[in-house]
Design an enzyme around this catalytic site. Structure first.
Site, PDB file in Angstrom:
ATOM      1  N   CYS A   2       0.820  -1.212   0.000  1.00 22.83           N
ATOM      2  CA  CYS A   2       0.000   0.000   0.000  1.00 22.83           C
ATOM      3  C   CYS A   2       0.856   1.265   0.000  1.00 22.83           C
ATOM      4  O   CYS A   2       1.957   1.277   0.546  1.00 22.83           O
ATOM      5  CB  CYS A   2      -0.883   0.030   1.235  1.00 22.83           C
ATOM      6  N   ARG A  27       5.338  -0.091  -6.023  1.00 24.12           N
ATOM      7  CA  ARG A  27       5.304  -0.879  -4.797  1.00 24.12           C
ATOM      8  C   ARG A  27       4.286  -2.020  -4.871  1.00 24.12           C
ATOM      9  O   ARG A  27       4.286  -2.892  -4.017  1.00 24.12           O
ATOM     10  CB  ARG A  27       4.950   0.033  -3.616  1.00 24.12           C
ATOM     11  N   TRP A  75      -3.100  -2.629  -1.457  1.00 29.87           N
ATOM     12  CA  TRP A  75      -2.725  -4.016  -1.775  1.00 29.87           C
ATOM     13  C   TRP A  75      -3.530  -4.863  -0.807  1.00 29.87           C
ATOM     14  O   TRP A  75      -3.287  -4.842   0.399  1.00 29.87           O
ATOM     15  CB  TRP A  75      -1.219  -4.182  -1.558  1.00 29.87           C
ATOM     16  N   ASN A 100      -1.829   2.142   5.912  1.00 26.57           N
ATOM     17  CA  ASN A 100      -0.969   1.010   5.542  1.00 26.57           C
ATOM     18  C   ASN A 100      -0.765   0.178   6.789  1.00 26.57           C
ATOM     19  O   ASN A 100      -0.583   0.731   7.877  1.00 26.57           O
ATOM     20  CB  ASN A 100       0.408   1.495   5.073  1.00 26.57           C
ATOM     21  N   GLY A 101      -0.718  -1.130   6.641  1.00 30.39           N
ATOM     22  CA  GLY A 101      -0.496  -1.998   7.806  1.00 30.39           C
ATOM     23  C   GLY A 101      -1.739  -2.805   8.109  1.00 30.39           C
ATOM     24  O   GLY A 101      -2.659  -2.889   7.281  1.00 30.39           O
ATOM     25  N   GLU A 483      18.132 -17.715  -6.608  1.00 36.38           N
ATOM     26  CA  GLU A 483      17.726 -16.376  -7.032  1.00 36.38           C
ATOM     27  C   GLU A 483      17.203 -16.408  -8.474  1.00 36.38           C
ATOM     28  O   GLU A 483      16.212 -15.750  -8.805  1.00 36.38           O
ATOM     29  CB  GLU A 483      18.910 -15.405  -6.880  1.00 36.38           C
ATOM     30  N   LYS A 487      13.461 -15.282  -9.627  1.00 34.45           N
ATOM     31  CA  LYS A 487      13.202 -14.275 -10.668  1.00 34.45           C
ATOM     32  C   LYS A 487      12.240 -14.833 -11.704  1.00 34.45           C
ATOM     33  O   LYS A 487      11.292 -14.166 -12.099  1.00 34.45           O
ATOM     34  CB  LYS A 487      14.498 -13.871 -11.387  1.00 34.45           C
ATOM     35  N   GLU A 490       8.703 -15.208 -10.312  1.00 37.38           N
ATOM     36  CA  GLU A 490       8.123 -13.906  -9.990  1.00 37.38           C
ATOM     37  C   GLU A 490       7.531 -13.202 -11.209  1.00 37.38           C
ATOM     38  O   GLU A 490       6.433 -12.679 -11.148  1.00 37.38           O
ATOM     39  CB  GLU A 490       9.258 -13.013  -9.449  1.00 37.38           C
ATOM     40  N   HIS A 506      18.606 -37.282  -4.723  1.00 34.40           N
ATOM     41  CA  HIS A 506      17.820 -37.541  -3.514  1.00 34.40           C
ATOM     42  C   HIS A 506      16.344 -37.211  -3.718  1.00 34.40           C
ATOM     43  O   HIS A 506      15.615 -37.024  -2.748  1.00 34.40           O
ATOM     44  CB  HIS A 506      18.404 -36.755  -2.335  1.00 34.40           C
ATOM     45  N   LYS A 605       6.413  -4.314  -3.870  1.00 28.93           N
ATOM     46  CA  LYS A 605       7.836  -4.006  -3.809  1.00 28.93           C
ATOM     47  C   LYS A 605       8.340  -4.000  -2.384  1.00 28.93           C
ATOM     48  O   LYS A 605       9.414  -4.503  -2.078  1.00 28.93           O
ATOM     49  CB  LYS A 605       8.078  -2.638  -4.462  1.00 28.93           C
TER      50      LYS A 605
HETATM   51  C1  AGP Z   1      12.703  -9.906  -5.036  1.00 29.77           C
HETATM   52  O1  AGP Z   1      12.672  -9.959  -6.411  1.00 29.77           O
HETATM   53  C2  AGP Z   1      11.436  -9.798  -4.371  1.00 29.77           C
HETATM   54  N1  AGP Z   1      10.660  -8.726  -4.852  1.00 29.77           N
HETATM   55  C3  AGP Z   1      11.398 -10.022  -2.868  1.00 29.77           C
HETATM   56  O2  AGP Z   1      11.792 -11.335  -2.660  1.00 29.77           O
HETATM   57  C4  AGP Z   1      12.234  -9.097  -1.960  1.00 29.77           C
HETATM   58  O3  AGP Z   1      13.599  -9.331  -2.145  1.00 29.77           O
HETATM   59  C5  AGP Z   1      11.821  -9.340  -0.498  1.00 29.77           C
HETATM   60  O4  AGP Z   1      10.471  -8.987  -0.346  1.00 29.77           O
HETATM   61  C6  AGP Z   1      12.668  -8.599   0.498  1.00 29.77           C
HETATM   62  O5  AGP Z   1      12.578  -7.234   0.330  1.00 29.77           O
HETATM   63  P1  AGP Z   1      13.644  -6.246   0.963  1.00 29.77           P
HETATM   64  O6  AGP Z   1      14.963  -6.546   0.341  1.00 29.77           O
HETATM   65  O7  AGP Z   1      13.130  -4.880   0.636  1.00 29.77           O
HETATM   66  O8  AGP Z   1      13.660  -6.515   2.444  1.00 29.77           O
END
Ligand code: AGP
Length: 610
Positions: A2, A27, A75, A100-101, A483, A487, A490, A506, A605
């Site tokens: 949010c 975000r 959000w 927010n929250g 990672e 990606k 995501e 395994h 974000k």
């Molecule tokens: C990464 O591509 C993601 N958007 C997500 O995993 C992100 O790294 C995670 O939410 C942590 O965020 P931060 O680094 O702002 O703490």
């Protein structure tokens, strides 16, 4: 997640609010809304599901005007994505709230407020804020006091901004767990959840602290701490570039940010890496003393930042000779853990506002860690303010939800931390020289690596119709495989899993067939021969592989394997270098699939709720 923007001015604030929302789009959100106090003393509210542009169109056709206003991108947490659940929320057409929250005790509050005659028009927790404040106003309190009394009744996290139509030209804001920043103008003042929203109108900011409540008018900002006492908070001049939100000719922010990596890594090293080693005190005042005594490092983070921590563990134990634990923040914060002697708590976060990581830091303080260090990209963020030591990654604003340049600068920071801790723990001269040289070569190596982009674009065609994929790596490339998988899932929504390739037999080998592309990261390191055996295991079961390999690793393309040569680099920086082709692969696959690259579905974000 949010986003909040608010303004109190003499001019019409509609443009400021909508531009602020656009700047917060990165975000992640699913609906947006605005409430304005109009000249006739009434509240005008417009809300839309979908993109901010839909709200902009609605506001434009309404000719909405107002000199005091609040706006929000939501959000969804409590209640689906509907106009009724979008913020601002009202109480009795008098009080307007954005939030927010999460108000965790909202069900109890709902029952109490219903008993007092309030009706609810949404499924949100936020609506309880509006009614609670209204109840306090009805008791005869001015808005500030009404908010101060209200927040005492809330459990959970909030960054909230409240307007009362009977007290115009004013907003009252409260922060606990969700960040808020006041922007100072000339004869006008602003509020937002992120300074990015306000950069077109001011560069002077006050970051509210936990428990702060503030009253903001055109000419004054009065801040009160948790105990209700007036406090002065520092005014910070922002040096974030105003146009950091531009795509600079790239089709997506993510692509721009991938290509920025040589530059931002150069910035991260600048003034910190000297010819033969680190410059003094790069981890902040007093850090040298802390680092000299570190015997254990505990790293806490989420998502991509967690993968940076996973990589750092290989480096810290291999080179700096300190034991290292790495844990996901949401797990660490809810389990009993043992604190090692002389243990340094390191949090990593792009945003510095990730709720779980912040909660883990707060818990660690109670547990008695020797000291806390955050590796973070946002100056003034909660993690930076609440940690003993802070190291800024200097990646610049990262807009794409999928983290790219933030990750490679985090890894760069960790290599420097390895040098700094290793210096006191028997880091060998040879390793030290090798890491320093490798770091010097890093920006140029990243540039060279980006030149293989075209080959990867072609390769992406072969993934677009796949539903699953497997990423393999060994040693410090295992977190890079993780990672890469994160990606891909995501932004392309293709299911991707990463394994340390020694684990294949395994279990995951059962998945191998020609419909399951296997991506392998294969620098020329001491585990190469082991990795090659794992590759053979896949080949023997009819798997199709895509191998990102050093040319000296002697892989060759054939009908079951496509080899993409990655420029040769020093082993210490190989995890950083091999990250780039995996980022590019995800990007181009997403492009072919036509997904929303910069704002993938369901993601935010900055994850400011747990
Ligand atoms: C990464 O591509 C993601 N958007 C997500 O995993 C992100 O790294 C995670 O939410 C942590 O965020 P931060 O680094 O702002 O703490």
């Amino acid at each position: 997640m949010c986003g909040i923007v608010g303004a109190v001015a003499e001019r019409n604030v509609v443009e400021i609010l909508l531009e602020g929302l656009k700047r917060l789009e990165y975000r992640g959100y699913d609906s947006a809304g605005v409430a304005l106090l109009q000249d006739d003393g009434t509240l005008n509210r417009i809300r839309r599901t979908g993109k901010v542009q839909e709200l902009v169109d609605a506001v434009t056709s309404d000719n909405a005007l107002g000199t005091t206003g609040i706006a929000h991108t939501r959000w969804a947490t409590h209640g689906g994505v509907t106009e009724a659940n979008a913020h601002p929320h009202f109480s009795a057409e008098r009080v307007a709230v954005v939030h927010n929250g999460i108000i965790e005790n909202y069900l109890d509050l709902r029952d109490q407020l219903r008993a007092k005659g309030y009706t609810f028009t949404s499924d949100t927790d936020t609506e309880t804020i509006a009614h609670t404040v209204n109840e306090e106003l009805k008791a005869g309190h001015p808005l500030l006091k009404a908010v101060q009394n209200s927040v005492k009744q809330f459990h959970g996290a909030y960054g909230t901004v409240i307007m009362d139509k009977q007290d115009p030209a004013k907003v009252v804001v409260a922060r606990s767990g969700s960040p808020l920043v006041i922007g100072l103008g000339l004869g006008e003042n602003f509020i937002a959840s992120d300074q990015m929203a306000l950069l077109p109108v001011t560069r002077r900011f006050i970051f509210l602290e936990e428990g702060d409540v503030a009253e903001i008018t055109r000419r004054e900002v009065n801040i009160f701490d948790q105990a209700g006492q007036p406090v002065e908070r520092e005014i910070v001049e922002s040096n974030i570039e105003h146009d950091a939100g531009d795509k600079a000719g790239y089709r997506h922010y993510m692509l721009k940010e991938i290509h920025e990596q040589p530059t931002v890594v150069r910035n991260a090293l600048k003034g910190r890496l000297e010819e033969h080693g680190l410059a003094p005190d790069i981890f902040g005042e007093g850090a040298e003393n802390v680092l000299a005594n570190v015997k254990h490092v505990q790293i806490i983070a989420c998502g991509t930042s967690y993968h940076a921590g996973m990589t750092a563990r290989y480096w810290l134990e291999q080179y700096a000779n300190v034991s290292c634990g790495v844990e996901i923040a949401s797990e660490f914060r809810y389990r009993k853990s043992v604190v090692h002697e002389n243990s340094l708590l390191v949090t990593i976060s792009q945003s510095g506002e990730t709720a779980d990581t912040l909660a883990a830091l707060r818990l660690a303080k109670e547990l008695g860690y020797m000291s806390s260090l955050t590796i973070c990209n946002v100056p003034g963020s909660s993690l930076v303010r609440e940690s003993d030591l802070a190291f800024m990654t200097k990646a610049g604003a990262e807009i794409g939800v999928a983290s790219t340049k933030a990750f490679t600068t985090q890894l760069t920071a960790f290599l420097m931390l390895t040098l700094a801790i290793g210096k006191h723990n028997g880091l060998s001269e040879t390793d030290s020289k090798q890491i320093v040289q490798a770091l010097h070569s890093l920006p140029a190596k990243l540039e060279e690596t980006l030149t293989i982009s075209e080959g990867i674009e072609d390769l992406a065609e072969e993934f677009a119709d796949k539903n699953h994929s497997l990423f393999l790596g060994r040693g410090d490339q295992y977190p890079i495989a993780m990672e890469g998988a994160l990606k891909l899932k995501e932004i392309s929504y293709i299911h991707a899993e990463a394994y340390a390739s020694g684990e294949l037999k395994h279990g995951p080998l059962a998945l191998i067939d020609e419909e399951m592309p296997v991506i392998v990261v294969a620098p020329n390191n001491e585990l190469l021969e082991k990795l090659k055996s794992n590759v053979e295991e896949v080949r023997a079961r009819g798997g199709i592989m895509y191998v990102f390999a050093d040319k000296n690793a002697r892989f060759s393309s054939d009908e079951t394997m496509r080899v993409i040569n990655v420029p040769h680099c020093e082993p210490a920086i190989a995890p950083i270098i091999y990250t780039l082709p995996l980022q590019l692969l995800s990007y181009y696959v997403a492009l072919i699939k036509g997904t929303d690259v910069d704002q993938p579905r369901n993601l935010a974000k900055s994850v400011t709720v747990e």
